[in-house]
Design a protein around this motif. Structure first.
Motif, mmCIF file in Angstrom:
data_model
loop_
_atom_site.group_PDB
_atom_site.id
_atom_site.type_symbol
_atom_site.label_atom_id
_atom_site.label_comp_id
_atom_site.label_asym_id
_atom_site.label_seq_id
_atom_site.Cartn_x
_atom_site.Cartn_y
_atom_site.Cartn_z
ATOM 1 N N LEU A 1 -19.271 -15.693 35.198
ATOM 2 C CA LEU A 1 -18.069 -14.914 35.507
ATOM 3 C C LEU A 1 -18.326 -13.451 35.164
ATOM 4 O O LEU A 1 -18.761 -13.131 34.061
ATOM 5 C CB LEU A 1 -16.881 -15.426 34.699
ATOM 6 C CG LEU A 1 -16.542 -16.915 34.854
ATOM 7 C CD1 LEU A 1 -15.454 -17.292 33.883
ATOM 8 C CD2 LEU A 1 -16.103 -17.198 36.275
ATOM 9 N N GLU A 2 -18.034 -12.587 36.129
ATOM 10 C CA GLU A 2 -18.141 -11.164 35.860
ATOM 11 C C GLU A 2 -16.866 -10.674 35.184
ATOM 12 O O GLU A 2 -15.921 -11.434 34.976
ATOM 13 C CB GLU A 2 -18.392 -10.409 37.169
ATOM 14 C CG GLU A 2 -19.734 -10.737 37.800
ATOM 15 C CD GLU A 2 -20.006 -9.905 39.031
ATOM 16 O OE1 GLU A 2 -19.202 -8.981 39.291
ATOM 17 O OE2 GLU A 2 -20.994 -10.181 39.719
ATOM 18 N N ARG A 3 -16.861 -9.398 34.848
ATOM 19 C CA ARG A 3 -15.698 -8.824 34.172
ATOM 20 C C ARG A 3 -14.451 -8.948 35.043
ATOM 21 O O ARG A 3 -14.509 -8.778 36.256
ATOM 22 C CB ARG A 3 -15.969 -7.357 33.827
ATOM 23 C CG ARG A 3 -14.880 -6.693 33.001
ATOM 24 C CD ARG A 3 -15.283 -5.298 32.626
ATOM 25 N NE ARG A 3 -16.495 -5.269 31.820
ATOM 26 C CZ ARG A 3 -16.497 -5.464 30.502
ATOM 27 N NH1 ARG A 3 -15.376 -5.725 29.866
ATOM 28 N NH2 ARG A 3 -17.628 -5.418 29.835
ATOM 29 N N ASP A 4 -13.321 -9.257 34.418
ATOM 30 C CA ASP A 4 -12.009 -9.407 35.056
ATOM 31 C C ASP A 4 -11.923 -10.632 35.952
ATOM 32 O O ASP A 4 -10.975 -10.763 36.725
ATOM 33 C CB ASP A 4 -11.618 -8.157 35.864
ATOM 34 C CG ASP A 4 -11.502 -6.925 34.979
ATOM 35 O OD1 ASP A 4 -11.180 -7.100 33.799
ATOM 36 O OD2 ASP A 4 -11.747 -5.822 35.468
ATOM 37 N N THR A 5 -12.894 -11.513 35.909
ATOM 38 C CA THR A 5 -12.791 -12.767 36.667
ATOM 39 C C THR A 5 -12.065 -13.785 35.800
ATOM 40 O O THR A 5 -12.420 -14.010 34.643
ATOM 41 C CB THR A 5 -14.191 -13.296 37.000
ATOM 42 O OG1 THR A 5 -14.891 -12.312 37.753
ATOM 43 C CG2 THR A 5 -14.112 -14.563 37.818
ATOM 44 N N CYS A 6 -11.046 -14.398 36.352
ATOM 45 C CA CYS A 6 -10.212 -15.340 35.609
ATOM 46 C C CYS A 6 -10.579 -16.762 35.977
ATOM 47 O O CYS A 6 -10.615 -17.112 37.162
ATOM 48 C CB CYS A 6 -8.738 -15.065 35.916
ATOM 49 S SG CYS A 6 -7.615 -16.186 35.052
ATOM 50 N N LEU A 7 -10.830 -17.576 34.973
ATOM 51 C CA LEU A 7 -11.091 -18.994 35.178
ATOM 52 C C LEU A 7 -9.957 -19.783 34.569
ATOM 53 O O LEU A 7 -9.599 -19.557 33.417
ATOM 54 C CB LEU A 7 -12.422 -19.399 34.544
ATOM 55 C CG LEU A 7 -12.724 -20.882 34.680
ATOM 56 C CD1 LEU A 7 -13.977 -21.096 35.510
ATOM 57 C CD2 LEU A 7 -12.912 -21.517 33.326
ATOM 58 N N GLU A 8 -9.392 -20.674 35.342
ATOM 59 C CA GLU A 8 -8.255 -21.455 34.862
ATOM 60 C C GLU A 8 -8.560 -22.938 35.062
ATOM 61 O O GLU A 8 -9.018 -23.355 36.132
ATOM 62 C CB GLU A 8 -6.982 -21.073 35.635
ATOM 63 C CG GLU A 8 -5.751 -21.776 35.124
ATOM 64 C CD GLU A 8 -4.497 -21.313 35.834
ATOM 65 O OE1 GLU A 8 -3.425 -21.861 35.539
ATOM 66 O OE2 GLU A 8 -4.609 -20.423 36.725
ATOM 67 N N VAL A 9 -8.346 -23.702 34.020
ATOM 68 C CA VAL A 9 -8.525 -25.155 34.074
ATOM 69 C C VAL A 9 -7.151 -25.791 34.046
ATOM 70 O O VAL A 9 -6.341 -25.516 33.150
ATOM 71 C CB VAL A 9 -9.383 -25.657 32.890
ATOM 72 C CG1 VAL A 9 -9.529 -27.175 32.935
ATOM 73 C CG2 VAL A 9 -10.752 -24.996 32.914
ATOM 74 N N ARG A 10 -6.882 -26.664 35.034
ATOM 75 C CA ARG A 10 -5.589 -27.334 35.103
ATOM 76 C C ARG A 10 -5.762 -28.836 35.009
ATOM 77 O O ARG A 10 -6.745 -29.362 35.475
ATOM 78 C CB ARG A 10 -4.877 -26.995 36.404
ATOM 79 C CG ARG A 10 -4.431 -25.557 36.465
ATOM 80 C CD ARG A 10 -3.663 -25.288 37.710
ATOM 81 N NE ARG A 10 -3.312 -23.890 37.825
ATOM 82 C CZ ARG A 10 -2.736 -23.371 38.909
ATOM 83 N NH1 ARG A 10 -2.455 -24.123 39.946
ATOM 84 N NH2 ARG A 10 -2.444 -22.083 38.948
ATOM 85 N N VAL B 1 -10.821 -18.278 39.636
ATOM 86 C CA VAL B 1 -11.523 -19.549 39.820
ATOM 87 C C VAL B 1 -10.657 -20.637 39.215
ATOM 88 O O VAL B 1 -10.246 -20.548 38.054
ATOM 89 C CB VAL B 1 -12.906 -19.526 39.147
ATOM 90 C CG1 VAL B 1 -13.637 -20.835 39.392
ATOM 91 C CG2 VAL B 1 -13.716 -18.357 39.646
ATOM 92 N N LEU B 2 -10.387 -21.661 40.007
ATOM 93 C CA LEU B 2 -9.554 -22.777 39.573
ATOM 94 C C LEU B 2 -10.432 -24.017 39.439
ATOM 95 O O LEU B 2 -11.155 -24.387 40.368
ATOM 96 C CB LEU B 2 -8.435 -23.023 40.591
ATOM 97 C CG LEU B 2 -7.442 -24.124 40.260
ATOM 98 C CD1 LEU B 2 -6.676 -23.804 38.983
ATOM 99 C CD2 LEU B 2 -6.486 -24.328 41.417
ATOM 100 N N VAL B 3 -10.386 -24.655 38.274
ATOM 101 C CA VAL B 3 -11.167 -25.862 38.007
ATOM 102 C C VAL B 3 -10.195 -27.000 37.766
ATOM 103 O O VAL B 3 -9.267 -26.886 36.959
ATOM 104 C CB VAL B 3 -12.096 -25.676 36.788
ATOM 105 C CG1 VAL B 3 -12.856 -26.962 36.492
ATOM 106 C CG2 VAL B 3 -13.055 -24.534 37.019
ATOM 107 N N ARG B 4 -10.409 -28.127 38.476
ATOM 108 C CA ARG B 4 -9.548 -29.301 38.328
ATOM 109 C C ARG B 4 -10.406 -30.543 38.157
ATOM 110 O O ARG B 4 -11.490 -30.624 38.740
ATOM 111 C CB ARG B 4 -8.675 -29.477 39.568
ATOM 112 C CG ARG B 4 -7.649 -28.405 39.734
ATOM 113 C CD ARG B 4 -6.776 -28.676 40.921
ATOM 114 N NE ARG B 4 -5.750 -27.666 41.043
ATOM 115 C CZ ARG B 4 -4.953 -27.550 42.068
ATOM 116 N NH1 ARG B 4 -5.086 -28.360 43.096
ATOM 117 N NH2 ARG B 4 -4.029 -26.618 42.103
ATOM 118 N N PRO B 5 -9.927 -31.517 37.404
ATOM 119 C CA PRO B 5 -10.651 -32.784 37.333
ATOM 120 C C PRO B 5 -10.577 -33.499 38.675
ATOM 121 O O PRO B 5 -9.533 -33.515 39.333
ATOM 122 C CB PRO B 5 -9.932 -33.559 36.230
ATOM 123 C CG PRO B 5 -8.591 -32.928 36.105
ATOM 124 C CD PRO B 5 -8.735 -31.497 36.540
#
Length: 199
Positions: free
Chosen positions: A190-199, A173-177
C-alpha cells in the motif's frame, strides 16, 4: 545432583584449600583473591611512602593498614562479578574502552539525517502490529498506508477503481472473507494514503 547452570561447571577457578596441615575455608580461597591482596598491599606500601600520604598512613595502626584493609578489599574484589566477569577482566575491558578513540555514528539513512543538526536525536518510525488472522474469523479494521499487508487463507480483495494492478495513492482496497476462494498467501503493498478495509 542438580546443575542449574553449566557455566558453573566450566567456569574453573583455582582455589587453595589447605596450607600444609592447616585447612582453610571449606570452599577454598581463590588464588586471584590472594593476588589481589598482595597487589593492594604493595599499593598501600607505596602510597604510605608518599610525602603527603605518609602523615595519614602513620595515624592508622599498621595491622589495619597492611592486613585488614587489603584483606577486606581483596575479598570484596574476589567475590563481586561485573556483567558475569571477574573484577580484573571487567576492569581491563572498561579501561580499554575508555582509552580508545570514540567515534560518533548517526543512525538512519543519509537522506534522513542530512539536514539534522549534530547532537539531535533520531527516532525510528512507529511500527504497527496488526492481528495475523489466525482466528477462525477475520477481524474488522481499517489501515491507511504506506505499508504492506499479508493475506493468508480464503479471502478476496478488490480496489475502488476496478481492476487495480497497483494500489496507488488515494485508492481504497476492500478485503472480505470468501469461503469459495482458494487458500493462498499474498502480500499487498500500500502506498501513502491508500486505505485498506477488512469487513
Amino acid at each position: 545432583m542438580e546443575i542449574r547452570s553449566y557455566r558453573r561447571v566450566f567456569d574453573l577457578e583455582r582455589r587453595i584449600y589447605r596450607i600444609d596441615r592447616l585447612r582453610l575455608n571449606p570452599a577454598g580461597v581463590p588464588v586471584r583473591g590472594i593476588v589481589y591482596f598482595f597487589a593492594l598491599l604493595l599499593a598501600m606500601l607505596l602510597l604510605s611512602r608518599a610525602p603527603l600520604l605518609a602523615l595519614l598512613a602513620d595515624a592508622v595502626p599498621w595491622y589495619l593498614r597492611d592486613l585488614v584493609a587489603p584483606g577486606l578489599v581483596a575479598t570484596l574484589l574476589a567475590v563481586i562479578r561485573i556483567d558475569g566477569r571477574s573484577f580484573h577482566l571487567a576492569a581491563r575491558s572498561m579501561l580499554r574502552f575508555r582509552m580508545r578513540s570514540s567515534r560518533l555514528v548517526r543512525l538512519g539513512s543519509a537522506a534522513a539525517v542530512a539536514g539534522a543538526p549534530l547532537g539531535s536525536r533520531w527516532t525510528p518510525p512507529p511500527v504497527l502490529m496488526l492481528p495475523d488472522g489466525s482466528e477462525a474469523t477475520m477481524r474488522r479494521f481499517r489501515y491507511t498506508g504506506p505499508g504492506a499487508v499479508r493475506l493468508n487463507g480464503r479471502c478476496a480483495h478488490e480496489g475502488s477503481s476496478g481492476a487495480l494492478a497497483r494500489f496507488g495513492r488515494g485508492a481504497h482496497v476492500l478485503v472480505r472473507p470468501s469461503p469459495d476462494a482458494e487458500p493462498r498467501s499474498e502480500v499487498i503493498v500500500l502506498e501513502r494514503d491508500t486505505c485498506l478495509e477488512v469487513r
